[in-house]
Design a protein around this motif. Structure first.
Motif, PDB file in Angstrom:
ATOM      1  N   GLN A 173       2.963  -2.817  13.104  1.00 31.07           N
ATOM      2  CA  GLN A 173       3.964  -1.929  12.514  1.00 31.07           C
ATOM      3  C   GLN A 173       3.734  -1.815  11.016  1.00 31.07           C
ATOM      4  OE1 GLN A 173       7.790  -3.582  13.447  1.00 31.07           O
ATOM      5  NE2 GLN A 173       7.650  -3.063  15.607  1.00 31.07           N
ATOM      6  N   VAL A 174       4.184  -0.718  10.477  1.00 34.05           N
ATOM      7  CA  VAL A 174       4.114  -0.495   9.034  1.00 34.05           C
ATOM      8  C   VAL A 174       5.530  -0.360   8.517  1.00 34.05           C
ATOM      9  CG1 VAL A 174       3.262   1.032   7.224  1.00 34.05           C
ATOM     10  CG2 VAL A 174       1.911   0.688   9.289  1.00 34.05           C
ATOM     11  N   ARG A 175       5.805  -1.041   7.441  1.00 35.90           N
ATOM     12  CA  ARG A 175       7.136  -0.973   6.833  1.00 35.90           C
ATOM     13  C   ARG A 175       7.148   0.060   5.704  1.00 35.90           C
ATOM     14  NH1 ARG A 175       6.641  -6.443   8.214  1.00 35.90           N
ATOM     15  NH2 ARG A 175       8.348  -7.150   9.521  1.00 35.90           N
ATOM     16  N   GLY A 176       8.304   0.598   5.472  1.00 36.77           N
ATOM     17  CA  GLY A 176       8.456   1.563   4.394  1.00 36.77           C
ATOM     18  C   GLY A 176       8.104   2.964   4.845  1.00 36.77           C
ATOM     19  N   SER A 177       8.115   3.867   3.900  1.00 44.54           N
ATOM     20  CA  SER A 177       7.796   5.260   4.209  1.00 44.54           C
ATOM     21  C   SER A 177       6.300   5.486   4.038  1.00 44.54           C
ATOM     22  CB  SER A 177       8.566   6.199   3.273  1.00 44.54           C
ATOM     23  OG  SER A 177       8.025   6.138   1.968  1.00 44.54           O
ATOM     24  N   ARG A 178       5.862   6.656   4.413  1.00 46.90           N
ATOM     25  CA  ARG A 178       4.443   6.961   4.266  1.00 46.90           C
ATOM     26  C   ARG A 178       4.086   7.411   2.855  1.00 46.90           C
ATOM     27  NH1 ARG A 178       3.861  12.389   7.916  1.00 46.90           N
ATOM     28  NH2 ARG A 178       5.769  13.350   7.201  1.00 46.90           N
ATOM     29  N   LYS A 179       5.088   7.614   2.032  1.00 47.02           N
ATOM     30  CA  LYS A 179       4.864   8.060   0.662  1.00 47.02           C
ATOM     31  C   LYS A 179       4.294   6.899  -0.169  1.00 47.02           C
ATOM     32  CE  LYS A 179       7.517  11.076  -1.915  1.00 47.02           C
ATOM     33  NZ  LYS A 179       8.777  11.464  -2.546  1.00 47.02           N
ATOM     34  N   TYR A 180       3.108   7.103  -0.725  1.00 47.41           N
ATOM     35  CA  TYR A 180       2.433   6.095  -1.551  1.00 47.41           C
ATOM     36  C   TYR A 180       2.303   4.759  -0.829  1.00 47.41           C
ATOM     37  CZ  TYR A 180       3.703   9.581  -5.005  1.00 47.41           C
ATOM     38  OH  TYR A 180       3.889  10.756  -5.671  1.00 47.41           O
ATOM     39  N   ASN A 181       1.991   4.798   0.446  1.00 49.15           N
ATOM     40  CA  ASN A 181       1.913   3.578   1.240  1.00 49.15           C
ATOM     41  C   ASN A 181       0.552   3.536   1.949  1.00 49.15           C
ATOM     42  OD1 ASN A 181       2.249   1.404   2.919  1.00 49.15           O
ATOM     43  ND2 ASN A 181       4.241   2.032   3.715  1.00 49.15           N
ATOM     44  N   PRO A 182      -0.436   2.880   1.318  1.00 52.40           N
ATOM     45  CA  PRO A 182      -1.767   2.810   1.950  1.00 52.40           C
ATOM     46  C   PRO A 182      -1.734   2.162   3.332  1.00 52.40           C
ATOM     47  CG  PRO A 182      -1.851   2.013  -0.318  1.00 52.40           C
ATOM     48  CD  PRO A 182      -0.406   2.220   0.020  1.00 52.40           C
ATOM     49  N   SER A 183      -0.806   1.253   3.580  1.00 56.90           N
ATOM     50  CA  SER A 183      -0.725   0.607   4.890  1.00 56.90           C
ATOM     51  C   SER A 183      -0.408   1.612   5.988  1.00 56.90           C
ATOM     52  CB  SER A 183       0.341  -0.501   4.881  1.00 56.90           C
ATOM     53  OG  SER A 183      -0.036  -1.524   4.014  1.00 56.90           O
ATOM     54  N   TRP A 184       0.370   2.613   5.648  1.00 59.89           N
ATOM     55  CA  TRP A 184       0.715   3.653   6.617  1.00 59.89           C
ATOM     56  C   TRP A 184      -0.552   4.346   7.109  1.00 59.89           C
ATOM     57  CZ3 TRP A 184       5.325   5.362   8.729  1.00 59.89           C
ATOM     58  CH2 TRP A 184       5.273   6.576   9.404  1.00 59.89           C
ATOM     59  N   HIS A 185      -1.392   4.737   6.151  1.00 60.10           N
ATOM     60  CA  HIS A 185      -2.616   5.453   6.499  1.00 60.10           C
ATOM     61  C   HIS A 185      -3.626   4.527   7.176  1.00 60.10           C
ATOM     62  CE1 HIS A 185      -1.177   9.030   4.557  1.00 60.10           C
ATOM     63  NE2 HIS A 185      -0.806   8.279   3.533  1.00 60.10           N
ATOM     64  N   MET A 186      -3.685   3.272   6.755  1.00 63.39           N
ATOM     65  CA  MET A 186      -4.588   2.318   7.402  1.00 63.39           C
ATOM     66  C   MET A 186      -4.178   2.099   8.854  1.00 63.39           C
ATOM     67  SD  MET A 186      -5.299  -0.465   4.393  1.00 63.39           S
ATOM     68  CE  MET A 186      -6.394  -1.454   5.391  1.00 63.39           C
ATOM     69  N   SER A 187      -2.881   2.110   9.112  1.00 59.20           N
ATOM     70  CA  SER A 187      -2.394   1.954  10.482  1.00 59.20           C
ATOM     71  C   SER A 187      -2.835   3.136  11.342  1.00 59.20           C
ATOM     72  CB  SER A 187      -0.866   1.829  10.485  1.00 59.20           C
ATOM     73  OG  SER A 187      -0.384   1.762  11.797  1.00 59.20           O
ATOM     74  N   LEU A 188      -2.729   4.337  10.802  1.00 64.15           N
ATOM     75  CA  LEU A 188      -3.192   5.519  11.532  1.00 64.15           C
ATOM     76  C   LEU A 188      -4.709   5.462  11.730  1.00 64.15           C
ATOM     77  CD1 LEU A 188      -1.100   8.347   9.847  1.00 64.15           C
ATOM     78  CD2 LEU A 188      -0.707   7.274  12.064  1.00 64.15           C
ATOM     79  N   ASP A 189      -5.421   5.049  10.691  1.00 61.29           N
ATOM     80  CA  ASP A 189      -6.876   4.933  10.788  1.00 61.29           C
ATOM     81  C   ASP A 189      -7.282   3.952  11.878  1.00 61.29           C
ATOM     82  OD1 ASP A 189      -7.159   6.701   8.692  1.00 61.29           O
ATOM     83  OD2 ASP A 189      -7.628   5.158   7.201  1.00 61.29           O
ATOM     84  N   LEU A 190      -6.537   2.875  11.992  1.00 60.33           N
ATOM     85  CA  LEU A 190      -6.883   1.828  12.949  1.00 60.33           C
ATOM     86  C   LEU A 190      -6.893   2.359  14.380  1.00 60.33           C
ATOM     87  CD1 LEU A 190      -7.641  -1.123  13.104  1.00 60.33           C
ATOM     88  CD2 LEU A 190      -5.218  -1.692  13.232  1.00 60.33           C
ATOM     89  N   GLN A 191      -5.956   3.205  14.728  1.00 63.51           N
ATOM     90  CA  GLN A 191      -5.943   3.797  16.073  1.00 63.51           C
ATOM     91  C   GLN A 191      -7.211   4.621  16.314  1.00 63.51           C
ATOM     92  OE1 GLN A 191      -3.712   3.313  18.530  1.00 63.51           O
ATOM     93  NE2 GLN A 191      -2.455   1.979  17.271  1.00 63.51           N
ATOM     94  N   HIS A 192      -7.602   5.396  15.311  1.00 61.88           N
ATOM     95  CA  HIS A 192      -8.807   6.223  15.441  1.00 61.88           C
ATOM     96  C   HIS A 192     -10.064   5.348  15.470  1.00 61.88           C
ATOM     97  CE1 HIS A 192      -6.384   9.767  15.071  1.00 61.88           C
ATOM     98  NE2 HIS A 192      -5.942   9.384  13.887  1.00 61.88           N
ATOM     99  N   MET A 193     -10.071   4.308  14.652  1.00 64.14           N
ATOM    100  CA  MET A 193     -11.212   3.393  14.639  1.00 64.14           C
ATOM    101  C   MET A 193     -11.375   2.711  15.992  1.00 64.14           C
ATOM    102  SD  MET A 193     -10.569   1.855  10.825  1.00 64.14           S
ATOM    103  CE  MET A 193     -11.684   0.486  10.991  1.00 64.14           C
TER     104      MET A 193
END
Length: 131
Positions: A40-60
């Motif tokens: 899970q990723v906490r916080g919003s997707r605004k200025y949150n690199p973890s949000w994008h890394m989480s999305l990347d991980l599914q694609h990876m």
């Protein structure tokens, strides 16, 4: 942490793999997928690199599964694809096309089709690889 584990898994299981390494890699990838799905990723997707890394991980994960599954179908070493258990190039396989698709249940499906004709440009590339 999951990104690094996926990187280590693919470095070991996809670098000059054998059938055993590919099967083991797919099994370990399945275990990692369970952890990816629970992440899970906490916080919003605004200025949150973890949000994008989480999305990347599914694609990876998807790309890793495709690479391992498709590699099990290729029983030769050619260009950037290599297999420890099939170290040589097989000229009889040069006219096969490996088509990767998503099955109805979401699994990776590899279909092998014979190419009746190939362009002169591609024939030239294959001739250079064979030498």
């Amino acid at each position: 942490v999951l990104h690094k584990e996926l990187q280590v898994l693919m470095t070991y299981h996809f670098n000059s793999p054998s059938k055993e390494k590919l099967v083991d890699g797919l099994q370990k990838l399945g275990v990692l997928k369970q952890r990816i799905d629970k992440s899970q990723v906490r916080g919003s997707r605004k200025y949150n690199p973890s949000w994008h890394m989480s999305l990347d991980l599914q694609h990876m994960y998807n790309v890793a599964k495709i690479m391992l599954t498709a590699s099990m179908q290729r029983n030769e070493s050619r260009a950037s694809h290599s297999r420890a258990d099939f170290p040589d190039l097989d000229p009889d396989l040069r006219y096969l096309a490996y088509i990767i698709s998503k099955g109805e249940n979401g699994d990776v499906v590899v279909t092998v089709e014979n190419m009746d004709q190939i362009s002169e440009a591609l024939q030239g590339v294959l001739d250079k690889l064979d030498n």
